[in-house]
Design an enzyme around this catalytic site. Sequence first.
Site, PDB file in Angstrom:
ATOM      1  N   HIS A  12       0.809  -1.210   0.000  1.00 51.33           N
ATOM      2  CA  HIS A  12       0.000   0.000   0.000  1.00 51.33           C
ATOM      3  C   HIS A  12       0.850   1.272   0.000  1.00 51.33           C
ATOM      4  CE1 HIS A  12       0.913   0.381   4.329  1.00 51.33           C
ATOM      5  NE2 HIS A  12       0.696  -0.919   4.387  1.00 51.33           N
ATOM      6  N   ASP A  13       0.333   2.306  -0.677  1.00 51.53           N
ATOM      7  CA  ASP A  13       0.909   3.653  -0.689  1.00 51.53           C
ATOM      8  C   ASP A  13       2.269   3.728  -1.371  1.00 51.53           C
ATOM      9  OD1 ASP A  13      -1.246   4.863   0.997  1.00 51.53           O
ATOM     10  OD2 ASP A  13      -0.425   3.494   2.488  1.00 51.53           O
ATOM     11  N   GLY A  37       5.002  -1.476   2.267  1.00 54.34           N
ATOM     12  CA  GLY A  37       4.233  -0.250   2.086  1.00 54.34           C
ATOM     13  C   GLY A  37       5.091   0.997   2.050  1.00 54.34           C
TER      14      GLY A  37
END
Length: 276
Positions: free
Chosen positions: A127-128, A145
């Site tokens: 994520h991100d 992430g």
Amino acid sequence: MTRIASSARIDPKAVVEDGAVIGENAIIGPLSYVGADVVLGDGVQLMHHATVEGATRLGPGCQVFPMAVIGGAPQSVRHDASQTRLEVGRNCIFREGVTINTGSSHGGGITVVGDDNLFLANSHVGHDCRIGNGVILSNNVMIGGHVVVHDKVILSGGAAIHQFVQIGRQAFVGGLAGVVNDVIPYAMIVDNPAMMGGLNVVGMQRAGIEREEIHLVRKAYKTIFSSGLILENAELARAEFGGKSHAVDEMLRFILEREAERSLTTPGSRRRKGAA
């Protein structure tokens, strides 16, 4: 409401949720799944058993192979289950078993993937993350992430990238390397824990960088890593080499101007065979 271009070809065994947007000449194979908040650009191809879900946008020409899951929810215990996004550019290839997560509620809410990237089987992007253009993730690469991977980086099979790490342009990360700190542009990374084994000279040559500029990069590299005083040495290198080479300037900016959560990966000697 679902919007499907008239030229799109959707196998009757595929599932396309109401609300999805399907571009011209897209192909959706049997037993594949397209979520309600997905946008597929022109010419996107989903093979059989491919999944694109979440608030995900795939740019024109992307290909998703069987068992890949693009746009899955972030794997973070801090995520509050709100909707987050994944934005993918043009002509990216996601081979079998690839997983790319959307952003998280605590990390900006979006994962971004650029153009012309190749994700080989079972590689993962958390994520991100921010993935640049022309990046290659070999089989089983794992990216945690909030990682930033700049253009034309190559990550070899089984490499693991710690969360919040930044990897500079055209770096090469060797197979099974465990990268826990930032990697300067044009670096060659080896071993686990990872260390810098020199410069990615072959990559620079393939990118068309002239021999004279590669020589300047080598000289700047030696100055920067001549001692443990990396920031001070980088300032000395900027005074001596600044403005003479785009590649050197890029390396110096990465070291001196980055907003970093992690330290820098530095050169080191390979552990001797049999050493503890």
